[in-house]
Design an enzyme around this catalytic site. Structure first.
Site, short mmCIF file in Angstrom:
data_model
loop_
_atom_site.label_atom_id
_atom_site.label_comp_id
_atom_site.label_asym_id
_atom_site.label_seq_id
_atom_site.Cartn_x
_atom_site.Cartn_y
_atom_site.Cartn_z
N TRP A 24 -9.69 59.88 38.01
CA TRP A 24 -10.40 60.20 36.85
C TRP A 24 -11.66 61.17 37.01
O TRP A 24 -12.25 61.22 38.37
CB TRP A 24 -11.31 58.86 36.13
CG TRP A 24 -12.02 58.89 35.04
CD1 TRP A 24 -13.20 59.39 34.48
CD2 TRP A 24 -11.28 58.72 33.70
NE1 TRP A 24 -13.18 59.38 33.53
CE2 TRP A 24 -12.17 58.67 32.59
CE3 TRP A 24 -9.99 57.84 33.44
CZ2 TRP A 24 -11.91 58.61 31.33
CZ3 TRP A 24 -9.86 57.81 32.18
CH2 TRP A 24 -10.66 57.99 30.96
N HIS A 58 -3.45 50.04 39.21
CA HIS A 58 -4.62 49.21 39.38
C HIS A 58 -4.86 48.37 38.03
O HIS A 58 -4.38 48.76 36.85
CB HIS A 58 -5.86 50.07 39.71
CG HIS A 58 -6.36 50.89 38.27
ND1 HIS A 58 -6.03 52.11 38.16
CD2 HIS A 58 -7.51 50.62 37.89
CE1 HIS A 58 -6.55 52.72 36.88
NE2 HIS A 58 -7.61 51.49 36.89
N HIS A 64 -16.09 45.55 35.00
CA HIS A 64 -15.90 47.12 34.64
C HIS A 64 -16.45 47.53 33.54
O HIS A 64 -17.03 48.52 33.29
CB HIS A 64 -14.57 47.57 35.01
CG HIS A 64 -14.10 48.95 34.82
ND1 HIS A 64 -15.00 49.82 35.47
CD2 HIS A 64 -13.21 49.58 34.08
CE1 HIS A 64 -14.48 51.04 35.18
NE2 HIS A 64 -13.43 50.94 34.12
N HIS A 165 -11.34 48.47 25.68
CA HIS A 165 -11.57 47.71 26.95
C HIS A 165 -12.57 46.55 26.47
O HIS A 165 -12.30 45.44 26.89
CB HIS A 165 -12.50 48.40 27.79
CG HIS A 165 -11.65 49.40 29.04
ND1 HIS A 165 -11.41 50.45 28.48
CD2 HIS A 165 -11.37 49.29 30.28
CE1 HIS A 165 -10.71 51.16 29.61
NE2 HIS A 165 -10.83 50.40 30.68
ZN LIG Z 1 -9.48 51.55 35.55
#
Ligand SMILES: [Zn+2]
Length: 217
Positions: A24, A58, A64, A165
């Site tokens: 990223w 991953h 997170h 998310h």
């Molecule tokens: Zn990630």
């Protein structure tokens, strides 16, 4: 009856880990240092690594994307182990995947989405496909527990709210990001993609593989 894993074909859906692997923008790329080496006349090679935990294939942990989320070491391993289905989607690059984009019927609790929108693990492209909240809702209603995708994130690169998310957090689902599906046809497989028990880790790299029973034709 336990399955005999010798009778299965293995598809490795993990990109090669090297300093070339794209991460990223702004994140820590993979870096490996040889602290001892034969060329320096040491008696063995001993190396250390410095890298983002969101490296290649991953899985993200709930901490997170949520302040009350737990670390990767506390995630049940059965999220990442067992029957799964690879599903193709026909979403335009840079867009969110809608339920209607799915090319196959959902028939598994683990779904890996083949978008073909991040074709080179060693070259970052920002216009990859991501999930939509409608799709997360749809998959949750179908009993899906893990969503995998062949892009670096389940949300679009410019999405700061991380809407998918968050939806995944609310449903307590698991995520697999950064997998490579170009050599894999749609259909049913057995998935193995176990995270390392990194205490309070916000993610862990995984060696993600798919197993398919060998046919005699
Ligand atoms: Zn990630």
């Amino acid at each position: 009856m336990y399955p005999n894993l010798d009778e299965y074909e293995i598809f490795d859906i993990t990109p090669m880990i090297s300093e070339q692997l794209a991460v990223w923008p702004g994140d820590q790329p993979f870096q490996r240092t040889e602290n001892l080496s034969f060329k320096n006349e040491d008696n063995l090679v001993l190396s250390s690594i410095n890298t983002t935990v969101h490296l290649g294939a991953h899985t993200d942990a709930p901490n997170h994307y949520h302040p009350e989320g737990k670390g990767i070491e506390s995630r049940p391993l059965n999220f990442y182990l067992g029957e799964c289905q690879v599903v193709e989607v026909n979403t335009i690059k840079g867009k969110r995947i809608k339920p209607a984009d799915m090319q196959q019927e959902i028939s598994s609790h683990r779904i890996l989405l083949k978008t073909k929108s991040f074709p080179r693990p060693d070259r970052w492209n920002p216009n990859f496909c991501a999930l939509s909240t409608e799709l997360v809702d749809f998959l949750h209603e179908k009993g899906v527990r893990l969503i995998g995708i062949d892009t670096p994130s389940v949300d679009l690169q410019e999405d700061k709210e991380l809407e998918c998310h968050n939806r995944i957090y609310n449903y307590d689902m698991a995520i697999l990001e950064g997998i490579v599906l170009d050599q894999v046809a749609p259909g049913k497989y057995q998935l193995i993609a176990l995270p390392l028990p990194i205490k309070n880790g916000d993610a862990s790299p995984v060696r993600a593989i798919l197993l398919k029973e060998k046919t005699n034709d």
